[in-house]
Design a protein around this motif. Sequence first.
Motif, short mmCIF file in Angstrom:
data_model
loop_
_atom_site.label_atom_id
_atom_site.label_comp_id
_atom_site.label_asym_id
_atom_site.label_seq_id
_atom_site.Cartn_x
_atom_site.Cartn_y
_atom_site.Cartn_z
N THR A 113 -0.41 2.40 -5.39
CA THR A 113 0.32 2.53 -4.13
C THR A 113 -0.40 1.71 -3.07
O THR A 113 -1.62 1.55 -3.11
CB THR A 113 0.40 4.00 -3.67
N HIS B 171 6.59 3.95 10.23
CA HIS B 171 6.17 4.78 9.11
C HIS B 171 5.97 3.94 7.85
O HIS B 171 4.99 4.11 7.13
CB HIS B 171 7.21 5.88 8.85
N VAL B 172 6.91 3.02 7.60
CA VAL B 172 6.81 2.19 6.40
C VAL B 172 5.54 1.37 6.41
O VAL B 172 4.89 1.17 5.39
CB VAL B 172 8.05 1.26 6.30
N THR C 185 1.85 3.82 6.11
CA THR C 185 1.54 4.75 5.02
C THR C 185 1.61 4.01 3.69
O THR C 185 2.27 2.98 3.58
CB THR C 185 2.54 5.92 4.99
N SER D 251 3.34 3.86 1.12
CA SER D 251 4.62 4.24 0.52
C SER D 251 5.08 3.27 -0.56
O SER D 251 5.90 3.62 -1.40
CB SER D 251 5.71 4.34 1.60
N GLN E 190 9.16 -1.46 -2.16
CA GLN E 190 8.62 -1.04 -0.87
C GLN E 190 9.70 -0.81 0.18
O GLN E 190 9.41 -0.67 1.37
CB GLN E 190 7.65 -2.10 -0.34
N ARG F 13 11.13 4.53 2.90
CA ARG F 13 10.04 5.22 3.59
C ARG F 13 9.30 6.17 2.65
O ARG F 13 8.12 6.44 2.83
CB ARG F 13 10.61 6.02 4.77
N SER F 14 10.02 6.66 1.64
CA SER F 14 9.47 7.65 0.72
C SER F 14 8.81 6.99 -0.47
O SER F 14 9.43 6.18 -1.17
CB SER F 14 10.58 8.59 0.26
N GLN F 15 7.53 7.35 -0.72
CA GLN F 15 6.86 6.86 -1.91
C GLN F 15 7.57 7.35 -3.16
O GLN F 15 7.67 6.61 -4.16
CB GLN F 15 5.40 7.33 -1.94
N ASN G 175 10.52 5.05 -3.81
CA ASN G 175 10.04 3.75 -4.26
C ASN G 175 9.54 3.82 -5.70
O ASN G 175 9.74 2.89 -6.49
CB ASN G 175 8.91 3.25 -3.34
#
Length: 376
Positions: free
Chosen positions: A241, A251-252, A255, A257, A273, A276-278, A281
């Motif tokens: 990650t 946010h992107v 973090t 993500s 990528q 926003r959520s890992q 992704n």
Amino acid sequence: MRTETQAIADEIKQSLGLLRRHLDWDTARKRLDELNARSEDPNLWNDPTKARSLMAERTRLDEAIGAYLRLESGLNDNIELIELGEAEGDDGIVKEAEASLKAVREDARKAEIETLLSGEADGNDAFLEVHAGAGGTESQDWAQMLLRMYTRWAERKGYKVDLVERHDGEEAGIKSATIQVKGHNAFGWLKTESGVHRLVRISPYDSNARRHTSFSSVWVYPVVDDSINIDVNESDCRIDTYRSSGAGGQHVNTTDSAVRITHVPTGIVVACQNERSQHKNRATAWNMLRARLYEAELEKREAAAQAEAAGKTDIGWGHQIRSYVLQPYQMVKDLRTGVESPTPSGVLDGDLDEFMAAALAARVKGGADAPVEDID
């Protein structure tokens, strides 16, 4: 009937003959009747995977048969109108029917191309990657031009385009990017675009206005749907990650993500990528990896079936497929098929169907990799 009109009618008849043979007409009609009967079974959806596969086959056959019948009807109806107009001396009816017959011919030509899209995964969505070659800003700018070209092409076809990942260049352009093209036959159309694309132009980044040659590579592989089972052993993969780059919001960019998955046995690397959520992704990256592994298997099968084209799985910087010359003259030339366009601006704005159709036809005939004289 005028000689020109008769020639158009004969061309449509030839297309209909090809389509009928490709469909295996009697077998296709019988199979569609069978699928229609099975689709009415109230227990069909007890097995959703099997049901989706059946309904997809039914839709494909129904569309193919329907397209053939519309072309056949268009041919017969317009010939009758032309003969009627000629018998009554009504030039208006004749001209209108002749114009309609030309439209039927164009539809028949498109239908012929569609028959080339019959591979195992041709109907699937597609991932398309663009990577800048050596050359810094020049190649990175060229990579961005290619990304825009394919995005515009997809929009012309009515496809949806989602950005999966993008790495911007330091000064301009992109180092790499991946998009997902969603729509029927997206992979079938795009699959022959994998390879190296060369640009020749007067560089806008050179204060001495010198001519530069830039390279970028394109790689296309199918999105794997639920009907295709690809097993991936997680112990064979390394997951990293990292922080996303480029536009995307605070946010992107702050973090970890973004997700990168490396399949150690094959060396295949995928990354995502755009969310926003890992978690999202990661899910997309796993789908991309399954797709890449599936594409590699398809390439192995094709190489085995076409021993003379065994090198086509090795897409390296020496495997140029198309040259785009903007200066000192204007020309786009496909180095596999010889198809040319004197209007690079139109091609770079997504006018690619002629190049794709020729490459598909050559691939079906086993000659897609025949060398064509290069252009400077």
